[in-house]
Motif scaffolding. Structure first.
Motif, PDB file in Angstrom:
ATOM      1  N   MET A 184       0.867  -1.033  -0.059  1.00 29.77           N
ATOM      2  CA  MET A 184      -0.118  -0.097  -0.033  1.00 29.77           C
ATOM      3  C   MET A 184       0.986   1.189   0.222  1.00 29.77           C
ATOM      4  N   HIS A 185       0.653   2.285  -0.842  1.00 28.98           N
ATOM      5  CA  HIS A 185       1.377   3.539  -0.733  1.00 28.98           C
ATOM      6  C   HIS A 185       0.488   4.477  -0.063  1.00 28.98           C
ATOM      7  N   ILE A 186       0.947   5.027   1.054  1.00 33.09           N
ATOM      8  CA  ILE A 186       0.361   6.057   1.933  1.00 33.09           C
ATOM      9  C   ILE A 186       0.990   7.487   1.805  1.00 33.09           C
ATOM     10  N   ILE A 187      -0.098   8.337   0.989  1.00 32.92           N
ATOM     11  CA  ILE A 187       0.737   9.632   0.492  1.00 32.92           C
ATOM     12  C   ILE A 187       0.079  10.560   1.596  1.00 32.92           C
ATOM     13  N   ASN A 188       0.996  11.467   2.212  1.00 31.66           N
ATOM     14  CA  ASN A 188       0.612  12.652   3.012  1.00 31.66           C
ATOM     15  C   ASN A 188       0.341  13.755   1.903  1.00 31.66           C
ATOM     16  N   LEU A 189      -0.967  13.905   1.698  1.00 24.10           N
ATOM     17  CA  LEU A 189      -1.326  14.915   0.473  1.00 24.10           C
ATOM     18  C   LEU A 189      -1.311  16.098   0.975  1.00 24.10           C
ATOM     19  N   ARG A 190      -1.624  16.731   2.164  1.00 24.24           N
ATOM     20  CA  ARG A 190      -1.412  17.838   2.793  1.00 24.24           C
ATOM     21  C   ARG A 190      -0.115  18.091   2.851  1.00 24.24           C
ATOM     22  N   ALA A 191       0.763  17.557   3.189  1.00 25.07           N
ATOM     23  CA  ALA A 191       2.355  17.702   3.176  1.00 25.07           C
ATOM     24  C   ALA A 191       2.748  18.166   1.721  1.00 25.07           C
TER      25      ALA A 191
END
Ligand code: CUA
Length: 656
Positions: free
Chosen positions: A298-305
């Protein structure tokens, strides 16, 4: 309740039948000569048609008498058809096909200047594309709930994202980036539709260049594109959009976090083995090479950052797009990986945003991840290791709440309003209903056959409705009359509010393979009836500069350009004779000046591949070169009035 409604049906059927017979001037005896089997009672009908009480019960749940409307509207992908299919639920009546990636003649989509510009802007590497492999529609959201304003959808083959305005059900924009060469994790929207997510499926050198496939690990990459949506303009703003480079795994489905997990994006992957096929060159075929590992990521992306990093300019331009490199993504802590059991596919955040359900195609379980645990592991930098590119991997056991054994080939999960999840089982051809809290299967319903996606009423929102679920089956063998080797897909409507779940209706879908759909409460949609005032250009979304009013019709010649300012009204075009010379460029500007609901005209000139739909108030421009001399009738293509056939004229092309 059941027997009462059948009783009502029986009485009214008899009354209606007698009334109908009386109105055509015959009594029951004469009627018997007309039809051997008058529909005299529900019991008789059931006997004649071999229907069980369960069949009649199901029929009563879907039958929608004339004039009555559906409670829900489903927007289904048209698959290879490249168009969007609008379906009423529970009647399963098709209400519209919306031209999106493919020219659509009824709507004149792709046959006039305005809509041509939309298809043109979806060109890739200078090539105009006339089909698309539409996969996942996403309704626009406000606070995580469908708001009924816009719909986004992707083309997997020619990675593109389209914007459809639900005020008039017209495609207003197609965006594409040659950064990536195929997508699948698209489209998924953030809870307030700030971003539309499009991520790769098959890795390739970013920007579309060549690299030897042996350099797969070094030169090939995936990416997640975050298209910025400007709701005010109803358009995606490519200049404010950005992407993140991803490792060359085959990224798959995605979902945006909501509530607790808002601001994060989750993307599956398979082929973390980085196999690339070569089965004639001594390598294992791609499919087996890509299925070796027990875990994919699973790729977990911190979109806000990530948004802040992009705004700070820590990007490089590739194919005109601002791209955060993989190294920068790692340095800035934007990207983490997390193990997912064998060949994961569905990626579905729960309505409360607290958990993420992932189903593995080659596993019998769905895995339930807790976002709070994931976030805490990221904050503590507690890693199980790093991948070949240096992306930190979170420990699997510490991220999950548990697993639920569902059956064979679990794929996609939807939710209801009672804390239950529904997961499609591809190999088993069934839908499993299970309790999210208890991680226990409650029941299963068989479907026919090989279900891919499922869609529940408002099932991707923070407030699912339950009630209905559609099983989008890939195979339809033995369900419908035979139509040759190419079979339709089978949409099966299921009542999920009843216990046990009840299969209600089979709907063949014969135009491309639909992949996914979303179902919205019908009263959330507020489309317009007519374009007001007349002279509106739906594609540019403004009053047309070329709009024509009644009595202002004219033909203006400027050198070899002939501008025809034409109106359409029941039952004539003005002008109805157009005289041009061979070699002239003809610019038709046609306005349907009518404001009556459903008073649509069409316009065609034979042999010139010209067609337009002229809904009330709509203005269109059509440009073509009159390159063939001759006599060309033009006429209205919608049966608009008693004198529809007379709504015609001639274009006379004199020899040059
Ligand atoms: Cu206008 Cu037919």
């Amino acid at each position: 309740m059941k027997s009462k409604s059948i009783g009502v049906l029986r009485t009214s059927t008899i009354v209606l039948w007698f009334a109908a017979m009386a109105s055509i001037g015959c009594g029951p005896q004469q009627a018997a000569q007309v039809s051997q089997t008058p529909a005299s009672s529900t019991a008789d009908l059931m006997k004649q048609r071999g229907l069980s009480e369960a069949d009649v019960n199901a029929a009563l749940q879907t039958y929608t008498p004339t004039g009555k409307k559906d409670e829900y509207i489903t927007f289904a992908s048209g698959g290879h058809g490249g168009n969007l299919i609008v379906i009423g639920v529970p009647s399963m009546r098709i209400l519209k096909y919306v031209g999106v990636f493919t020219p659509e003649p009824w709507q004149g989509y792709g046959y006039g200047d305005q809509s041509d510009t939309i298809l043109e802007e979806g060109s890739r590497f200078g090539k105009k594309l006339t089909w698309g492999d539409m996969h996942h529609p996403a309704l626009s959201e406000t606070n995580g709930d469908y708001d009924g304003e816009f719909l986004f959808v992707n083309d997997k083959a020619n990675p593109r994202v389209a914007v459809i305005d639900l005020h008039d059900f017209v495609t207003k924009q197609i965006v594409t980036s040659t950064l990536i060469q195929a997508d699948h994790g698209a489209t998924f929207v953030t809870p307030n539709t700030e971003y539309v997510v499009e991520s790769t499926q098959y890795p390739a050198p970013l920007g579309g260049g060549y690299a030897p496939i042996e350099e797969f690990q070094d030169k090939y990459r995936g990416a997640a594109i975050f298209w910025k949506f400007d709701r005010e303009n109803g358009k995606i703003d490519p200049a404010k959009s950005f992407a993140i480079e991803l490792p060359p795994y085959m990224q798959d489905l995605a979902d945006a976090g909501k509530l607790d997990s808002e601001g994060w994006v989750f993307i599956n992957s398979f082929d973390t083995e980085m196999a690339y096929g070569g089965n004639l060159e001594g390598n294992p075929p791609l499919e087996s090479g890509a299925s070796q590992n027990d875990m994919d990521y699973m790729h977990i992306i911190n979109l806000r950052a990530a948004e802040q990093v992009a705004k700070a300019g820590k990007t490089k331009k590739i194919a005109g797009m601002d791209v955060i490199s993989l190294d920068t993504a790692i340095e800035e802590g934007l990207l983490h990986l997390l193990g997912e059991p064998k060949s994961p596919h569905g990626m579905d955040v729960t309505p409360d945003g607290k958990e993420i359900v992932v189903a593995g195609k080659l596993d019998t379980h769905a895995t339930v991840y807790e976002f709070a645990k994931i976030k805490s592991l990221i904050e503590q930098k507690k890693y199980a290791g790093k991948d070949a590119f240096g992306v930190p991997i979170l420990p699997f056991e510490d991220s999950i709440r548990g697993q639920v054994e569902l059956g064979l080939g679990p794929l996609h999960t939807q939710y209801d309003d009672k804390g239950n999840a529904y997961t499609s089982l591809f190999i088993e051809s069934a839908i499993a209903k299970w309790s999210i809290k208890d991680l226990k299967v409650l029941e299963k319903v068989k479907v026919h056959y090989n279900v891919g996606h499922i869609v529940a009423a408002e099932g991707d929102t923070v407030n699912p409705d339950g009630h209905y679920l559609i099983s989008m089956n890939k195979w339809a063998i033995d369900r419908f009359s035979k139509v040759g080797p190419l079979l339709p897909q089978n949409f099966q409507l299921i009542n999920i509010a009843s216990e046990p779940m009840q299969l209600l209706y089979d709907m063949p879908l014969p135009l491309g393979e639909p992949h996914y759909a979303q179902m919205i409460k019908a009263d959330k949609l507020k489309p317009i009836d007519v374009y007001k005032p007349a002279g509106y250009d739906p594609i540019k979304d403004e009053h047309s500069a070329n709009a024509v009013k009644a009595k202002e019709e004219r033909i203006v010649r400027d050198g070899k350009d002939v501008n025809v300012y034409m109106t359409a009204v029941r039952s004539h075009f003005t002008p109805d004779i157009i005289r041009v010379k061979k070699g002239d460029t003809v610019h038709l500007h046609i306005t349907n000046v009518e404001q009556a609901h459903d008073a649509t005209h069409g316009f065609t000139i034979g042999s010139y591949n010209v067609h337009s739909s002229l809904e009330p108030g709509k203005a269109v421009d059509i440009t073509f070169v009159a390159d063939r001399e001759g006599t060309f009738p033009f006429y209205c293509t919608e049966f608009c009035s008693a004198l529809h056939l007379e709504m015609a004229g001639y274009m006379l092309v004199e020899p040059g």
